[in-house]
Write a protein that holds these residues in place. Sequence first.
Motif, short mmCIF file in Angstrom:
data_model
loop_
_atom_site.label_atom_id
_atom_site.label_comp_id
_atom_site.label_asym_id
_atom_site.label_seq_id
_atom_site.Cartn_x
_atom_site.Cartn_y
_atom_site.Cartn_z
N THR A 46 -24.04 -7.95 -11.85
CA THR A 46 -22.85 -7.36 -11.25
C THR A 46 -23.06 -7.13 -9.76
O THR A 46 -22.18 -7.40 -8.94
CB THR A 46 -22.50 -6.04 -11.94
OG1 THR A 46 -22.39 -6.27 -13.35
CG2 THR A 46 -21.19 -5.48 -11.44
N ALA A 49 -22.95 -10.49 -8.05
CA ALA A 49 -21.58 -11.03 -8.01
C ALA A 49 -20.76 -10.34 -6.93
O ALA A 49 -20.01 -10.99 -6.19
CB ALA A 49 -20.92 -10.86 -9.37
N ALA A 50 -20.91 -9.02 -6.81
CA ALA A 50 -20.18 -8.27 -5.77
C ALA A 50 -20.67 -8.67 -4.39
O ALA A 50 -19.87 -8.82 -3.46
CB ALA A 50 -20.34 -6.78 -5.99
N ALA A 53 -19.19 -12.02 -3.50
CA ALA A 53 -17.76 -11.89 -3.19
C ALA A 53 -17.55 -11.36 -1.78
O ALA A 53 -16.70 -11.86 -1.03
CB ALA A 53 -17.09 -10.98 -4.20
N GLN A 123 -13.36 -5.56 -7.93
CA GLN A 123 -12.98 -6.31 -9.12
C GLN A 123 -14.18 -6.75 -9.93
O GLN A 123 -14.09 -6.97 -11.14
CB GLN A 123 -12.13 -7.52 -8.73
CG GLN A 123 -10.78 -7.13 -8.17
CD GLN A 123 -10.04 -8.30 -7.55
OE1 GLN A 123 -10.59 -9.39 -7.41
NE2 GLN A 123 -8.80 -8.06 -7.16
N LYS A 124 -15.32 -6.90 -9.28
CA LYS A 124 -16.55 -7.31 -9.97
C LYS A 124 -17.27 -6.13 -10.62
O LYS A 124 -17.98 -6.30 -11.60
CB LYS A 124 -17.53 -7.98 -8.99
CG LYS A 124 -16.95 -9.12 -8.20
CD LYS A 124 -16.68 -10.30 -9.07
CE LYS A 124 -16.15 -11.46 -8.25
NZ LYS A 124 -15.61 -12.52 -9.08
N ASN A 126 -18.09 -2.57 -12.62
CA ASN A 126 -17.62 -1.99 -13.87
C ASN A 126 -17.41 -0.48 -13.75
O ASN A 126 -17.30 0.21 -14.74
CB ASN A 126 -18.59 -2.30 -15.00
CG ASN A 126 -19.99 -1.80 -14.72
OD1 ASN A 126 -20.27 -1.36 -13.61
ND2 ASN A 126 -20.86 -1.88 -15.69
#
Length: 135
Positions: A46, A49-50, A53, A123-124, A126
């Motif tokens: 996560t 991924a963030a 982005a 959005q990435k 949690n």
Amino acid sequence: MLYPKRTKFRKYFKGRTQGLKTDGTQLSFGKYGIKASEAGRVSYQTIEAARRAISRKLKRSGQIWVRVFADIPITSKPTEVRMGKGKGNPSGWIARVSEGQILFEMDGVSYSNANQAAVLAAQKMNLSIQFIEWS
């Protein structure tokens, strides 16, 4: 990538994530930041991924600092295995995030670009986050 090369022990307790954090709640490197609005656990996938982005949105202009590090191994038992027989093998890494902790910092970009990058990173993630600016 975002996990330690070696640790003192193979398996740890996951631990509880609650309460406000006192250190790591102020911007230290950049002009804009992403702050956690709630406590929780964030996996190393996560975080990566963030980060991707954010860096794709900023298009190599500016600088990004990642202020969280996944250093706690998470174990899981294989599927269709009966209960008991000890703890499972390490399968991934998490970072404990407290409420108010800074996750990412950005500098060298405009306010609107940084805000849009923060929306993509949110959005990435949690857990709920908020965009902050150095004052």
